[in-house]
Design a protein around this motif. Structure first.
Motif, PDB file in Angstrom:
ATOM      1  N   ILE A 216       0.814  -1.057   0.003  1.00 37.43           N
ATOM      2  CA  ILE A 216      -0.118  -0.022  -0.011  1.00 37.43           C
ATOM      3  C   ILE A 216       1.017   1.158  -0.117  1.00 37.43           C
ATOM      4  O   ILE A 216       1.851   1.210   0.877  1.00 37.43           O
TER       5      ILE A 216
ATOM      6  N   HIS B 241      -1.347   6.419  -0.326  1.00 35.39           N
ATOM      7  CA  HIS B 241      -2.773   6.019  -0.484  1.00 35.39           C
ATOM      8  C   HIS B 241      -3.673   6.506   0.603  1.00 35.39           C
ATOM      9  O   HIS B 241      -3.227   6.593   1.732  1.00 35.39           O
TER      10      HIS B 241
ATOM     11  N   SER C 206      -5.784   5.461   2.479  1.00 35.89           N
ATOM     12  CA  SER C 206      -6.170   4.546   3.837  1.00 35.89           C
ATOM     13  C   SER C 206      -5.044   4.767   4.994  1.00 35.89           C
ATOM     14  O   SER C 206      -5.466   4.521   6.023  1.00 35.89           O
TER      15      SER C 206
ATOM     16  N   HIS D 282      -7.184  -3.645   9.124  1.00 35.60           N
ATOM     17  CA  HIS D 282      -7.778  -4.858   8.435  1.00 35.60           C
ATOM     18  C   HIS D 282      -7.111  -5.836   9.094  1.00 35.60           C
ATOM     19  O   HIS D 282      -6.002  -5.750   9.732  1.00 35.60           O
TER      20      HIS D 282
ATOM     21  N   SER E 178      -5.616  -8.045   7.184  1.00 35.34           N
ATOM     22  CA  SER E 178      -4.214  -8.369   6.157  1.00 35.34           C
ATOM     23  C   SER E 178      -3.039  -8.535   6.791  1.00 35.34           C
ATOM     24  O   SER E 178      -2.082  -9.259   6.237  1.00 35.34           O
TER      25      SER E 178
ATOM     26  N   GLU F  18      -9.370 -12.824   7.449  1.00 34.68           N
ATOM     27  CA  GLU F  18      -8.585 -12.835   6.509  1.00 34.68           C
ATOM     28  C   GLU F  18      -8.311 -14.376   6.094  1.00 34.68           C
ATOM     29  O   GLU F  18      -8.173 -15.150   7.155  1.00 34.68           O
TER      30      GLU F  18
ATOM     31  N   HIS G 280     -11.873  -5.555  -9.360  1.00 32.92           N
ATOM     32  CA  HIS G 280     -11.604  -4.573  -8.442  1.00 32.92           C
ATOM     33  C   HIS G 280      -9.965  -4.266  -7.906  1.00 32.92           C
ATOM     34  O   HIS G 280      -9.437  -4.915  -8.874  1.00 32.92           O
TER      35      HIS G 280
ATOM     36  N   PHE H  57      -7.176  -3.813  -5.283  1.00 36.27           N
ATOM     37  CA  PHE H  57      -6.450  -3.792  -3.997  1.00 36.27           C
ATOM     38  C   PHE H  57      -4.930  -3.805  -4.225  1.00 36.27           C
ATOM     39  O   PHE H  57      -4.551  -4.554  -5.177  1.00 36.27           O
TER      40      PHE H  57
ATOM     41  N   THR I 115      -3.231  -7.364  -3.889  1.00 34.64           N
ATOM     42  CA  THR I 115      -3.551  -8.635  -4.850  1.00 34.64           C
ATOM     43  C   THR I 115      -3.630  -8.034  -6.146  1.00 34.64           C
ATOM     44  O   THR I 115      -3.726  -6.938  -6.735  1.00 34.64           O
TER      45      THR I 115
ATOM     46  N   SER J 223      -7.369  -8.550  -8.809  1.00 30.47           N
ATOM     47  CA  SER J 223      -8.192  -8.597  -7.483  1.00 30.47           C
ATOM     48  C   SER J 223      -9.878  -8.490  -7.819  1.00 30.47           C
ATOM     49  O   SER J 223      -9.912  -8.187  -9.052  1.00 30.47           O
TER      50      SER J 223
ATOM     51  N   GLU K 260     -13.983  -8.426  -5.962  1.00 28.67           N
ATOM     52  CA  GLU K 260     -14.931  -8.220  -5.054  1.00 28.67           C
ATOM     53  C   GLU K 260     -15.859  -9.299  -5.411  1.00 28.67           C
ATOM     54  O   GLU K 260     -16.120  -9.669  -6.378  1.00 28.67           O
TER      55      GLU K 260
ATOM     56  N   GLY L  46     -13.382  -9.201   0.008  1.00 32.92           N
ATOM     57  CA  GLY L  46     -12.613  -8.670  -1.289  1.00 32.92           C
ATOM     58  C   GLY L  46     -11.644  -9.914  -1.244  1.00 32.92           C
ATOM     59  O   GLY L  46     -11.144 -10.465  -0.365  1.00 32.92           O
TER      60      GLY L  46
END
Ligand code: DAH
Length: 356
Positions: free
Chosen positions: A142, A146, A148, A187, A189, A229, A265, A267, A270, A273, A275, A301
């Protein structure tokens, strides 16, 4: 005083005595220092000489009679059997129902999903809720810019910074710029990073746990919620393996007739990716207010683990491939039980919790 009258009085009184207290009262009244026997005795010296001996004997006999009556009664009272059980415990009465606690609905769904994965060969692992910025973001590819990572999307912790350990060259530029900040994981992850750094492939793992995001609380958002996860890494793991595993999960949780679709999607961790949606369990895909007339509900996801993630954990991306997915437990629980407000899970209202 008439000794005969006293005898009759004694006989009738002693019969009605049932307790140690009553018996003591009786004893004091007849044998006490100012009791009836003492009074009788005190009258003897004033009697005519020839009567004294006889009256004395009568009073003595009366005293002995009272003593033996008290003795007998004493035995009776102390030897009395315990009240018959029927007055202590009426077995025809309804029982006392104990309020037993039980598992929280979220725990039940976590258990159910972990059991399904465990049967498919996944092991269940937990990671810490306080994470490093590195594991939560950088190691998952990430980028620094980003959204997030923004303070509005992640709870950063104001803890003393720990010394930053220099990273090897292979971890790249971004990783070298890590600040060593700690945060509440946003998350589950990051547990991918922890597991892959400490274990060798092949592996198949699911990770249940709490995650935190500074979202305003409403019917569908909470600053804390739960995710699971999952990931699998081995030689030749393909997207079709991901599809097979997730379809098995959806059918086990929502029933054999459930349909599933993968939507492309993005991510960062990944590539490709997707959803994943299931056919709406309320309207069976026809379209209703729960699915926003779409007939589909997004549940998770997923994707194939990005080669950069493998690079960060030191896995050979040429040798291994893997899939990963992340699902929100509250969402699954709300669909499964028909709950329309996420806040109900955390308010601990027994009228709600008692229904599970
Ligand atoms: N970590 C993502 C989130 O919280 C969910 C997720 C998406 C996890 C795709 C994955 C994945 O492992 O492959 O929104």
């Amino acid at each position: 005083m008439d000794i005969e009258a006293i005898k009759t009085q004694i006989d009738s009184e002693i019969q009605n005595i049932n307790s140690p207290e009553e018996l003591e009262d009786f004893r004091v009244r007849f044998l006490g220092r100012k009791g009836i026997i003492a009074q009788l005795t005190s009258t003897i010296p004033s009697l005519p000489q020839q009567e004294r001996a006889a009256v004395g004997q009568d009073v003595n006999a009366l005293k002995n009679k009272i003593l033996s009556l008290i003795n007998e009664k004493q035995k009776l009272i102390t030897a009395r059997p315990i009240q018959p059980a029927v007055t202590l415990c009426d077995i025809s009465m309804p029982g006392i129902v104990q309020d037993l606690g039980h598992l929280h609905p979220i725990t039940k769904v976590v258990d159910e999903i972990c059991t399904i994965f465990n049967r498919m060969g996944f092991s269940v692992v937990e990671g810490p809720e306080i994470e490093t910025e590195y594991n939560n973001f950088t190691g998952l590819n990430i980028p620094l810019e980003h959204p997030s990572r923004d303070v509005f999307d992640t709870f950063y912790l104001k803890l003393p910074r720990y010394p930053v350990i220099p990273l090897s060259r292979s971890t790249g530029k971004q990783a070298n710029r890590q600040t060593g900040k700690l945060l509440l994981r946003s998350h589950t992850s990051p547990v991918q990073i922890r597991v892959m750094k400490s274990r060798k492939a092949p592996l198949a793992v699911v990770v249940p746990g709490r995650v935190y995001r500074p979202d305003a609380v409403d019917a569908s958002h909470s600053f804390m919620f739960h995710q699971i996860e999952g990931f699998m890494v081995d030689k030749n793991i393909r997207f079709s393996d991901l599809k097979g595993v997730l379809e098995a999960l959806a059918k086990a949780v929502f029933g054999k007739d459930i349909k599933m679709r993968f939507r492309p999607h993005f991510f960062p961790f990944t590539e490709p990716s997707a959803e994943v949606d299931i056919s709406c369990i309320i309207c069976q895909g026809k379209g209703c207010s729960v699915c926003g007339k779409k007939g589909w509900l997004e549940i998770l996801g997923s994707g194939m683990i990005h080669p950069n993630v493998f690079k960060y954990v030191g896995y050979d991306a040429k040798k291994y491939t893997g899939f990963a997915f992340g699902l929100g437990i509250e969402r699954i629980a709300m669909l499964k039980y028909g709950i329309d407000d996420i806040r109900l899970f955390f308010e601990n209202d027994l009228r709600f919790l008692g229904q599970f």
